[in-house]
Design an enzyme around this catalytic site. Structure first.
Site, short mmCIF file in Angstrom:
data_model
loop_
_atom_site.label_atom_id
_atom_site.label_comp_id
_atom_site.label_asym_id
_atom_site.label_seq_id
_atom_site.Cartn_x
_atom_site.Cartn_y
_atom_site.Cartn_z
CD GLU A 1 3.66 112.61 -37.41
OE1 GLU A 1 4.77 112.83 -37.93
OE2 GLU A 1 3.21 112.78 -36.17
CG HIS B 1 -2.13 108.85 -31.33
ND1 HIS B 1 -2.32 109.91 -30.70
CD2 HIS B 1 -1.29 108.70 -32.33
CE1 HIS B 1 -1.63 110.95 -31.70
NE2 HIS B 1 -1.05 110.23 -32.33
CG HIS C 1 3.44 109.57 -31.28
ND1 HIS C 1 3.84 110.79 -31.70
CD2 HIS C 1 2.22 109.24 -31.82
CE1 HIS C 1 3.17 111.24 -32.53
NE2 HIS C 1 2.04 110.24 -32.53
O1 2HA Z 1 -2.34 113.38 -37.07
O2 2HA Z 1 -1.00 111.80 -34.85
O3 2HA Z 1 1.53 112.45 -34.81
C1 2HA Z 1 -1.79 113.98 -35.84
C2 2HA Z 1 -0.99 112.93 -35.31
C3 2HA Z 1 0.54 113.51 -35.04
ZN ZN Z 2 0.34 110.91 -33.74
#
Ligand code: 2HA
Ligand code: ZN
Length: 254
Positions: free
Chosen positions: A105, A130, A200
């Site tokens: 990212e 997350h 996400h």
């Molecule tokens: O680093 O969370 O969105 C892995 C992730 C990609």
């Molecule tokens: Zn992620």
């Protein structure tokens, strides 16, 4: 970073290689480097002119937060952008070392750091996690807008509006790692400290790693209260507009 990586793992917000963190360490990297040829150089697909020569401490791609918590040096790297802002050296590795790359990212992280540099505000940290409770909310159309989501989260606990008075910015689903999602996240973070990516996770910014984690933690707590109510077959009342206004006033004095 290791301490907070451990919290992200314990909270269940960093399964496998989920999540990533970058810190602008430009102010503490004040030594001269004479020979850049000994470091791996990687070109960037975009240009970050306002980050020319900047140094960042970032998590490595594919690395696990639970490993980083115990072995930070093995799971992070230090990078320095070139003068043009279109590539970087990995300063923490030599050319013949076992190299790994920064987080997938990185385009979003650098785009956010560039926005912060442009406006001249004090945030140094960008954190992606997350956060299960917040992701869950975005699985329903009903909550996929800023107004509904912020009203709900602010209504669950007094600290939420006090510590997150600007609420969260909502980013509709876009393929992760792309320039498009970076652009939408930067837009959302222009007026918020947290952007919620549909289905996400979150991107949060702050002045320290601890503070950035705290904001995510507070929002997740609100979402958890909401879901606990619903699973007990209760519809939570939330705070009234008057109660929220009162709390917001309190937050202005913090
Ligand atoms: O680093 O969370 O969105 C892995 C992730 C990609
Ligand atoms: Zn992620």
């Amino acid at each position: 970073m290791a301490e907070v990586a451990g919290y992200l793992w314990q909270r269940g917000w960093a399964e496998r290689n989920a999540g990533n963190i970058s810190v602008n360490i430009n102010e503490i990297m004040d030594f001269e480097i004479s020979d850049f040829d000994i470091f791996p150089f990687i070109s960037l697909p975009a240009v970050y002119p306002n980050l020319s020569g900047y140094c960042f401490f970032v998590t490595g791609t594919g690395k696990r937060m639970r490993d980083l918590a115990r072995k930070p040096v093995k799971n992070t790297l230090i990078l320095k952008l070139n003068q043009e802002g279109n590539g970087y050296w990995i300063l923490s590795k030599k050319l013949n070392d076992d190299n790994f790359l920064p987080t997938s990212e990185l385009p979003t992280h650098l785009g956010i750091h560039q926005m912060i540099a442009l406006r001249g505000s004090a945030e140094k940290v960008v954190m992606h996690a997350h956060t299960t409770e917040l992701i869950t909310l975005t699985q329903s159309r009903e909550f996929c807008n800023e107004q509904t989501i912020n009203r709900l989260l602010w209504g669950m606990h007094p600290e939420t509006i006090i510590f997150v008075p600007k609420g969260i910015g909502f980013v509709p689903y876009i393929l992760p790692g792309t320039a498009d999602i970076a652009m939408e996240t930067i837009k959302a973070l222009q007026n918020h400290n947290v952007a919620l990516w549909e289905k996400h996770g979150v991107f949060a910014i702050g002045e320290s790693i601890g503070d950035t984690f705290d904001v995510i933690d507070i929002l997740a707590k609100s979402a958890r209260i909401y879901f606990l109510c619903r699973s007990a077959n209760m519809v939570p009342d939330g705070f009234s507009d008057r109660q929220l206004a009162e709390l917001k006033e309190l937050s202005a004095n913090f």
